[in-house]
Design a protein around this motif. Structure first.
Motif, mmCIF file in Angstrom:
data_model
loop_
_atom_site.group_PDB
_atom_site.id
_atom_site.type_symbol
_atom_site.label_atom_id
_atom_site.label_comp_id
_atom_site.label_asym_id
_atom_site.label_seq_id
_atom_site.Cartn_x
_atom_site.Cartn_y
_atom_site.Cartn_z
ATOM 1 N N ALA A 139 0.829 -1.209 0.000
ATOM 2 C CA ALA A 139 0.000 0.000 0.000
ATOM 3 C C ALA A 139 0.862 1.257 0.000
ATOM 4 C CB ALA A 139 -0.928 -0.001 1.208
ATOM 5 N N ASN A 140 2.127 1.124 0.418
ATOM 6 C CA ASN A 140 3.048 2.263 0.429
ATOM 7 C C ASN A 140 3.766 2.451 -0.904
ATOM 8 O OD1 ASN A 140 2.503 2.890 3.157
ATOM 9 N ND2 ASN A 140 3.844 1.224 3.780
ATOM 10 N N GLY A 141 3.432 1.622 -1.886
ATOM 11 C CA GLY A 141 3.968 1.804 -3.232
ATOM 12 C C GLY A 141 5.250 1.043 -3.494
ATOM 13 N N PRO A 142 5.880 1.387 -4.610
ATOM 14 C CA PRO A 142 7.099 0.698 -5.023
ATOM 15 C C PRO A 142 8.310 1.177 -4.242
ATOM 16 C CG PRO A 142 6.645 2.471 -6.544
ATOM 17 C CD PRO A 142 5.496 2.429 -5.565
ATOM 18 N N THR A 143 9.391 0.469 -4.410
ATOM 19 C CA THR A 143 10.702 0.971 -4.030
ATOM 20 C C THR A 143 11.334 1.406 -5.339
ATOM 21 O OG1 THR A 143 10.823 -0.548 -2.183
ATOM 22 C CG2 THR A 143 12.904 0.381 -2.956
#
Length: 175
Positions: A139-143
């Motif tokens: 939910a915090n997105g990609p790296t």
């Protein structure tokens, strides 16, 4: 996969308006490839290709958008377990343009943990890659490694996105 370049599941070459939809593409060197004629600088493109609703799994490169590809849309695919989920290439100096990547599940790529591989790899010299509104497994997105110091611009815990690309906003749940 063989030992020479490249065992490909589906190839769109020098074609316009092709729809690649509802396929399962597994265990190839390159799962799905879109390319124009790289040996001729004067033209001969692959244009307006849509890659939609496919499962692309266990390939070396899941989707490879190569030189002389214009306006490729990659949407609503499950891209998982590949060394690289999506590669946007610049082999011969005529990089793809206008690539759009949306509403995909890009999760669990680079299972071997190799440096420089991940969910999305965009070569230097490629512009206009819009990879917003994708699920990266978090939910915090990609790296994302987008600067010359190797420091992630986003450290969201999801699949890696490498190179010059627009990632935000991303999806907070699997589409």
């Amino acid at each position: 996969p063989g030992t020479a370049w490249t065992g490909t599941g589906i190839m769109v070459f020098l074609a316009n308006g092709v729809l690649v939809e509802d396929n399962t593409v597994i265990t190839n060197e390159s799962g799905i490839v879109v390319a124009g004629y790289m040996g001729n600088l004067a033209g001969l493109l692959a244009t307006a290709t849509s890659i939609r609703g496919n499962t692309i799994q266990g390939n070396v490169s899941g989707i490879s958008i190569q030189d002389k590809s214009d306006g490729t849309v990659i949407e609503k695919n499950v891209i998982t377990g590949n060394s690289d989920g999506i590669d946007i290439c610049n082999f011969y100096g005529s990089p793809p343009t206008g690539t759009q990547i949306h509403y995909n599940s890009i999760v669990g790529n680079n299972p071997g943990g190799l440096v420089g591989y991940g969910g999305l790899w965009v070569a230097n010299g490629v512009s206009d890659v819009d990879a917003t509104l994708n699920w990266w497994g978090s939910a915090n997105g990609p790296t994302a490694d987008v600067n010359e110091d190797g420091i992630p611009e986003y450290d969201g815990g999801g699949d890696w996105a490498i190179g010059p690309v627009i990632l935000s906003p991303w999806l907070g749940i699997d589409p």
